[in-house]
Design a protein around this motif. Structure first.
Motif, PDB file in Angstrom:
ATOM      1  N   ASP A  78       0.836  -1.195   0.000  1.00  0.00           N
ATOM      2  CA  ASP A  78       0.000   0.000   0.000  1.00  0.00           C
ATOM      3  C   ASP A  78       0.878   1.255   0.000  1.00  0.00           C
ATOM      4  OD1 ASP A  78      -1.778   2.077   0.498  1.00  0.00           O
ATOM      5  OD2 ASP A  78      -2.610   1.194   2.310  1.00  0.00           O
ATOM      6  N   PRO A  79       0.780   2.102  -1.041  1.00  0.00           N
ATOM      7  CA  PRO A  79       1.633   3.289  -1.100  1.00  0.00           C
ATOM      8  C   PRO A  79       1.355   4.281   0.028  1.00  0.00           C
ATOM      9  CG  PRO A  79      -0.020   3.376  -2.835  1.00  0.00           C
ATOM     10  CD  PRO A  79      -0.119   2.020  -2.200  1.00  0.00           C
ATOM     11  N   LEU A  80       0.122   4.382   0.472  1.00  0.00           N
ATOM     12  CA  LEU A  80      -0.208   5.299   1.564  1.00  0.00           C
ATOM     13  C   LEU A  80       0.442   4.836   2.869  1.00  0.00           C
ATOM     14  CD1 LEU A  80      -1.690   7.825   2.446  1.00  0.00           C
ATOM     15  CD2 LEU A  80      -3.748   6.448   2.756  1.00  0.00           C
ATOM     16  N   GLU A  81       0.414   3.543   3.102  1.00  0.00           N
ATOM     17  CA  GLU A  81       1.053   2.995   4.308  1.00  0.00           C
ATOM     18  C   GLU A  81       2.569   3.188   4.253  1.00  0.00           C
ATOM     19  OE1 GLU A  81       1.009   1.203   8.063  1.00  0.00           O
ATOM     20  OE2 GLU A  81      -0.628   2.025   6.867  1.00  0.00           O
ATOM     21  N   LEU A  82       3.165   2.960   3.091  1.00  0.00           N
ATOM     22  CA  LEU A  82       4.603   3.192   2.932  1.00  0.00           C
ATOM     23  C   LEU A  82       4.938   4.658   3.184  1.00  0.00           C
ATOM     24  CD1 LEU A  82       5.230   1.089  -0.290  1.00  0.00           C
ATOM     25  CD2 LEU A  82       6.037   0.539   2.019  1.00  0.00           C
ATOM     26  N   TYR A  83       4.131   5.545   2.626  1.00  0.00           N
ATOM     27  CA  TYR A  83       4.359   6.981   2.768  1.00  0.00           C
ATOM     28  C   TYR A  83       4.259   7.413   4.230  1.00  0.00           C
ATOM     29  CZ  TYR A  83       4.163  11.932   1.557  1.00  0.00           C
ATOM     30  OH  TYR A  83       4.433  13.281   1.461  1.00  0.00           O
ATOM     31  N   ARG A  84       3.294   6.870   4.930  1.00  0.00           N
ATOM     32  CA  ARG A  84       3.061   7.260   6.326  1.00  0.00           C
ATOM     33  C   ARG A  84       4.080   6.660   7.297  1.00  0.00           C
ATOM     34  NH1 ARG A  84      -3.458   6.357   6.797  1.00  0.00           N
ATOM     35  NH2 ARG A  84      -4.087   8.334   5.859  1.00  0.00           N
ATOM     36  N   THR A  85       4.543   5.441   7.052  1.00  0.00           N
ATOM     37  CA  THR A  85       5.333   4.734   8.055  1.00  0.00           C
ATOM     38  C   THR A  85       6.835   4.669   7.786  1.00  0.00           C
ATOM     39  OG1 THR A  85       4.963   2.584   7.009  1.00  0.00           O
ATOM     40  CG2 THR A  85       3.372   3.290   8.691  1.00  0.00           C
ATOM     41  N   CYS A  86       7.252   4.824   6.557  1.00  0.00           N
ATOM     42  CA  CYS A  86       8.683   4.740   6.249  1.00  0.00           C
ATOM     43  C   CYS A  86       9.366   6.075   6.513  1.00  0.00           C
ATOM     44  CB  CYS A  86       8.895   4.342   4.793  1.00  0.00           C
ATOM     45  SG  CYS A  86       8.339   2.682   4.400  1.00  0.00           S
ATOM     46  N   PRO A  87      10.560   6.025   7.082  1.00  0.00           N
ATOM     47  CA  PRO A  87      11.269   7.276   7.348  1.00  0.00           C
ATOM     48  C   PRO A  87      11.722   7.953   6.057  1.00  0.00           C
ATOM     49  CG  PRO A  87      12.673   5.401   7.843  1.00  0.00           C
ATOM     50  CD  PRO A  87      11.317   4.851   7.510  1.00  0.00           C
ATOM     51  N   GLU A  88      11.690   9.270   6.083  1.00  0.00           N
ATOM     52  CA  GLU A  88      12.189  10.040   4.948  1.00  0.00           C
ATOM     53  C   GLU A  88      13.714  10.084   5.027  1.00  0.00           C
ATOM     54  OE1 GLU A  88      11.124  14.034   2.420  1.00  0.00           O
ATOM     55  OE2 GLU A  88       9.925  13.473   4.155  1.00  0.00           O
ATOM     56  N   VAL A  89      14.358   9.939   3.883  1.00  0.00           N
ATOM     57  CA  VAL A  89      15.818   9.899   3.823  1.00  0.00           C
ATOM     58  C   VAL A  89      16.320  10.807   2.702  1.00  0.00           C
ATOM     59  CG1 VAL A  89      15.992   7.569   4.792  1.00  0.00           C
ATOM     60  CG2 VAL A  89      15.785   7.866   2.321  1.00  0.00           C
ATOM     61  N   GLU A  90      17.621  11.006   2.689  1.00  0.00           N
ATOM     62  CA  GLU A  90      18.280  11.771   1.629  1.00  0.00           C
ATOM     63  C   GLU A  90      18.492  10.885   0.404  1.00  0.00           C
ATOM     64  OE1 GLU A  90      19.186  15.079   1.757  1.00  0.00           O
ATOM     65  OE2 GLU A  90      18.052  15.099   3.631  1.00  0.00           O
ATOM     66  N   GLU A  91      18.772  11.513  -0.701  1.00  0.00           N
ATOM     67  CA  GLU A  91      19.108  10.804  -1.937  1.00  0.00           C
ATOM     68  C   GLU A  91      20.277   9.850  -1.668  1.00  0.00           C
ATOM     69  OE1 GLU A  91      18.363   9.956  -5.628  1.00  0.00           O
ATOM     70  OE2 GLU A  91      18.064  12.103  -5.547  1.00  0.00           O
ATOM     71  N   PRO A  92      20.159   8.583  -2.030  1.00  0.00           N
ATOM     72  CA  PRO A  92      21.225   7.611  -1.765  1.00  0.00           C
ATOM     73  C   PRO A  92      22.328   7.691  -2.819  1.00  0.00           C
ATOM     74  CG  PRO A  92      19.378   6.518  -2.782  1.00  0.00           C
ATOM     75  CD  PRO A  92      18.972   7.952  -2.568  1.00  0.00           C
ATOM     76  N   ALA A  93      23.101   8.752  -2.808  1.00  0.00           N
ATOM     77  CA  ALA A  93      24.107   9.007  -3.840  1.00  0.00           C
ATOM     78  C   ALA A  93      25.094   7.858  -3.995  1.00  0.00           C
ATOM     79  CB  ALA A  93      24.847  10.302  -3.536  1.00  0.00           C
ATOM     80  N   GLY A  94      25.436   7.167  -2.935  1.00  0.00           N
ATOM     81  CA  GLY A  94      26.392   6.071  -3.013  1.00  0.00           C
ATOM     82  C   GLY A  94      25.913   4.883  -3.824  1.00  0.00           C
ATOM     83  N   LEU A  95      24.631   4.828  -4.144  1.00  0.00           N
ATOM     84  CA  LEU A  95      24.098   3.702  -4.914  1.00  0.00           C
ATOM     85  C   LEU A  95      24.263   3.880  -6.420  1.00  0.00           C
ATOM     86  CD1 LEU A  95      20.758   3.027  -3.037  1.00  0.00           C
ATOM     87  CD2 LEU A  95      22.903   1.792  -2.827  1.00  0.00           C
ATOM     88  N   PHE A  96      24.503   5.095  -6.843  1.00  0.00           N
ATOM     89  CA  PHE A  96      24.558   5.382  -8.265  1.00  0.00           C
ATOM     90  C   PHE A  96      25.992   5.311  -8.769  1.00  0.00           C
ATOM     91  CE2 PHE A  96      20.860   7.807  -6.719  1.00  0.00           C
ATOM     92  CZ  PHE A  96      19.878   7.114  -7.393  1.00  0.00           C
ATOM     93  N   LYS A  97      26.171   4.804  -9.973  1.00  0.00           N
ATOM     94  CA  LYS A  97      27.493   4.717 -10.582  1.00  0.00           C
ATOM     95  C   LYS A  97      27.507   5.547 -11.858  1.00  0.00           C
ATOM     96  CE  LYS A  97      28.609   0.130  -8.900  1.00  0.00           C
ATOM     97  NZ  LYS A  97      28.981  -1.228  -9.263  1.00  0.00           N
ATOM     98  N   SER A  98      28.641   6.152 -12.118  1.00  0.00           N
ATOM     99  CA  SER A  98      28.812   6.895 -13.368  1.00  0.00           C
ATOM    100  C   SER A  98      29.029   5.885 -14.494  1.00  0.00           C
ATOM    101  CB  SER A  98      29.996   7.840 -13.271  1.00  0.00           C
ATOM    102  OG  SER A  98      31.194   7.091 -13.198  1.00  0.00           O
ATOM    103  N   GLN A  99      29.110   6.358 -15.729  1.00  0.00           N
ATOM    104  CA  GLN A  99      29.323   5.464 -16.850  1.00  0.00           C
ATOM    105  C   GLN A  99      30.703   4.815 -16.786  1.00  0.00           C
ATOM    106  OE1 GLN A  99      28.436   7.548 -20.468  1.00  0.00           O
ATOM    107  NE2 GLN A  99      26.246   7.414 -20.132  1.00  0.00           N
ATOM    108  N   SER A 100      31.654   5.421 -16.075  1.00  0.00           N
ATOM    109  CA  SER A 100      32.986   4.839 -15.946  1.00  0.00           C
ATOM    110  C   SER A 100      33.018   3.737 -14.897  1.00  0.00           C
ATOM    111  CB  SER A 100      33.986   5.927 -15.565  1.00  0.00           C
ATOM    112  OG  SER A 100      33.724   6.408 -14.270  1.00  0.00           O
ATOM    113  N   GLY A 101      31.892   3.537 -14.185  1.00  0.00           N
ATOM    114  CA  GLY A 101      31.814   2.486 -13.194  1.00  0.00           C
ATOM    115  C   GLY A 101      32.120   2.944 -11.782  1.00  0.00           C
TER     116      GLY A 101
END
Length: 104
Positions: A78-101
């Motif tokens: 349920d998106p409403l339940e996720l929205y209400r109960t999950c903590p808000e966080v910052e953009e997870p920059a460490g998860l993204f990789k550039s094209q160079s890897g």
């Protein structure tokens, strides 16, 4: 609450968490550790299955276990339940990789 949240992107992690991006710009973090392996979510204990089938279906976080993008056959939350109960966080920059890897 007049706003009904819709999920626009999900990013699953190796430790059974999912970053959830909502249409209002907020980012929430769902911890699925207690969910995987239980009942209909039992197949998600397989890490590759958890990561590979995690999608946005029905405007929410879902797992497309059959891989056919059929909104009637997915495991979704349920998106409403996720929205209400999950903590808000910052953009997870460490998860993204550039094209160079390298991580950006």
């Amino acid at each position: 609450m007049d706003y009904f949240p819709e999920v626009i992107q999900v990013i699953p992690t190796e430790d059974y968490r999912v970053y959830i991006y909502f249409d209002d710009g907020s980012i929430k973090l769902f911890d699925a550790k207690n969910l995987v392996g239980q009942g209909v979510f039992a197949p998600l204990i397989d890490r590759e299955k958890f990561l590979g089938s995690c999608k946005v279906l029905n405007h929410t976080l879902a797992w497309d276990l059959k891989g056919n993008y059929d909104e009637t056959e997915c495991l979704d939350l349920d998106p409403l339940e996720l929205y209400r109960t999950c903590p808000e966080v910052e953009e997870p920059a460490g998860l993204f990789k550039s094209q160079s890897g390298q991580r950006v």
